[in-house]
Motif scaffolding. Sequence first.
Motif, PDB file in Angstrom:
ATOM      1  N   LEU A  53      21.685  43.967  22.201  1.00  0.00           N
ATOM      2  CA  LEU A  53      21.628  45.493  21.583  1.00  0.00           C
ATOM      3  C   LEU A  53      21.618  46.455  23.028  1.00  0.00           C
ATOM      4  O   LEU A  53      20.976  46.173  23.593  1.00  0.00           O
ATOM      5  CB  LEU A  53      20.276  45.846  20.950  1.00  0.00           C
ATOM      6  CG  LEU A  53      19.949  47.228  20.430  1.00  0.00           C
ATOM      7  CD1 LEU A  53      21.346  47.866  19.552  1.00  0.00           C
ATOM      8  CD2 LEU A  53      18.726  47.372  19.847  1.00  0.00           C
ATOM      9  N   GLN A  60      25.894  44.637  19.974  1.00  0.00           N
ATOM     10  CA  GLN A  60      25.621  45.835  19.028  1.00  0.00           C
ATOM     11  C   GLN A  60      25.298  46.883  19.754  1.00  0.00           C
ATOM     12  O   GLN A  60      24.555  47.083  20.610  1.00  0.00           O
ATOM     13  CB  GLN A  60      24.227  45.413  18.478  1.00  0.00           C
ATOM     14  CG  GLN A  60      23.712  46.261  17.216  1.00  0.00           C
ATOM     15  CD  GLN A  60      22.494  45.747  16.381  1.00  0.00           C
ATOM     16  OE1 GLN A  60      22.470  44.565  16.193  1.00  0.00           O
ATOM     17  NE2 GLN A  60      21.639  46.753  16.255  1.00  0.00           N
ATOM     18  N   VAL A 119      26.779  50.866  15.863  1.00  0.00           N
ATOM     19  CA  VAL A 119      25.852  51.273  15.173  1.00  0.00           C
ATOM     20  C   VAL A 119      26.000  52.870  14.534  1.00  0.00           C
ATOM     21  O   VAL A 119      26.193  53.728  15.441  1.00  0.00           O
ATOM     22  CB  VAL A 119      24.551  51.270  15.839  1.00  0.00           C
ATOM     23  CG1 VAL A 119      23.010  51.736  14.933  1.00  0.00           C
ATOM     24  CG2 VAL A 119      24.264  49.691  16.200  1.00  0.00           C
ATOM     25  N   LEU A 175      26.733  48.500  11.652  1.00  0.00           N
ATOM     26  CA  LEU A 175      25.306  48.394  11.130  1.00  0.00           C
ATOM     27  C   LEU A 175      24.638  49.755  11.009  1.00  0.00           C
ATOM     28  O   LEU A 175      25.170  50.908  11.819  1.00  0.00           O
ATOM     29  CB  LEU A 175      24.584  47.780  12.352  1.00  0.00           C
ATOM     30  CG  LEU A 175      22.917  47.328  12.379  1.00  0.00           C
ATOM     31  CD1 LEU A 175      22.710  46.155  12.829  1.00  0.00           C
ATOM     32  CD2 LEU A 175      22.063  48.332  12.728  1.00  0.00           C
ATOM     33  N   TYR A 186      32.115  43.254  19.101  1.00  0.00           N
ATOM     34  CA  TYR A 186      30.960  44.253  18.970  1.00  0.00           C
ATOM     35  C   TYR A 186      31.002  44.706  17.526  1.00  0.00           C
ATOM     36  O   TYR A 186      31.843  44.699  16.715  1.00  0.00           O
ATOM     37  CB  TYR A 186      31.248  45.172  20.105  1.00  0.00           C
ATOM     38  CG  TYR A 186      32.525  46.117  19.806  1.00  0.00           C
ATOM     39  CD1 TYR A 186      32.328  47.192  18.797  1.00  0.00           C
ATOM     40  CD2 TYR A 186      33.915  45.660  20.377  1.00  0.00           C
ATOM     41  CE1 TYR A 186      33.531  48.040  18.682  1.00  0.00           C
ATOM     42  CE2 TYR A 186      34.735  46.686  20.339  1.00  0.00           C
ATOM     43  CZ  TYR A 186      34.495  47.796  19.456  1.00  0.00           C
ATOM     44  OH  TYR A 186      35.803  48.574  19.272  1.00  0.00           O
ATOM     45  N   VAL A 234      23.055  38.166  19.471  1.00  0.00           N
ATOM     46  CA  VAL A 234      23.439  39.587  19.403  1.00  0.00           C
ATOM     47  C   VAL A 234      22.771  40.306  20.654  1.00  0.00           C
ATOM     48  O   VAL A 234      21.451  40.340  20.352  1.00  0.00           O
ATOM     49  CB  VAL A 234      23.259  40.071  18.041  1.00  0.00           C
ATOM     50  CG1 VAL A 234      23.971  41.615  18.020  1.00  0.00           C
ATOM     51  CG2 VAL A 234      24.040  39.193  16.866  1.00  0.00           C
ATOM     52  N   GLY A 288      18.537  38.893  17.617  1.00  0.00           N
ATOM     53  CA  GLY A 288      18.856  40.203  18.493  1.00  0.00           C
ATOM     54  C   GLY A 288      18.014  40.223  19.716  1.00  0.00           C
ATOM     55  O   GLY A 288      16.855  40.171  19.414  1.00  0.00           O
ATOM     56  N   ASP A 326      19.168  43.683   8.890  1.00  0.00           N
ATOM     57  CA  ASP A 326      18.658  43.545  10.202  1.00  0.00           C
ATOM     58  C   ASP A 326      17.178  43.759  10.243  1.00  0.00           C
ATOM     59  O   ASP A 326      16.969  45.026   9.805  1.00  0.00           O
ATOM     60  CB  ASP A 326      19.555  44.273  10.972  1.00  0.00           C
ATOM     61  CG  ASP A 326      19.145  44.255  12.652  1.00  0.00           C
ATOM     62  OD1 ASP A 326      18.130  43.807  12.901  1.00  0.00           O
ATOM     63  OD2 ASP A 326      20.127  44.526  13.575  1.00  0.00           O
ATOM     64  N   CYS A 366      15.763  41.066  14.821  1.00  0.00           N
ATOM     65  CA  CYS A 366      16.007  41.843  16.315  1.00  0.00           C
ATOM     66  C   CYS A 366      14.626  41.862  16.861  1.00  0.00           C
ATOM     67  O   CYS A 366      13.565  41.679  16.556  1.00  0.00           O
ATOM     68  CB  CYS A 366      16.645  42.805  16.080  1.00  0.00           C
ATOM     69  SG  CYS A 366      17.522  43.817  17.467  1.00  0.00           S
TER      70      CYS A 366
END
Length: 196
Positions: free
Chosen positions: A58, A80, A100, A118, A97, A56, A26, A169, A6
Amino acid sequence: MRIKICGITNLEDALDAINAGADALGFVFYEKSPRYIEVKKAKEIVDKLPPFIQTVGLFVNESSKHINDICHLTNMQLAQIIDDEDNTEFDNLNIKYIEVIRANCKEDLEDLDENYYLVDAFVEGFGGAGKRVALEWFKDVDCSKLILAGGLTASNLKELKGYNFYGIDVSSGVEASKGKKDKEKMKEFVKAANEI
């Protein structure tokens, strides 16, 4: 085990992450993050990626419309989402999606539904702080749909053996500096992950 790297901010890091063996990249669309990337720059990178790599985006406390718009403009395949302030209307999202969980205690990991999540350590800011979630909180928890984030490095991944996490991650654990990845650290991280 799936591996997401990420905080990608440039094409070189993206390609190095893929060559190291990352399954997903990410992109941080949270403006206060040192790893924030602008929409135009993210799209330029995504357009040059090889096939079979998941992108992805964020997001932190954003509306569904904002998430839909950014993901559409940048060709993100997954959002995310940190939604501490209940800003996101999940039913209105046009994109797949993952939510988190910012874990502060073991109770945060109890009574989860069948979705993938996550799990990151709770910090006052959002992500990339290198703080770890206490592994003992996962005792007696089915981790097969959980992606673990927070404070992971090549040297501590062996501690995850036996937990059966779906994925991991990493951001700060493979950086040369905030927003710039270290090619060798990424290779070492993926190698260690594959040995779990």
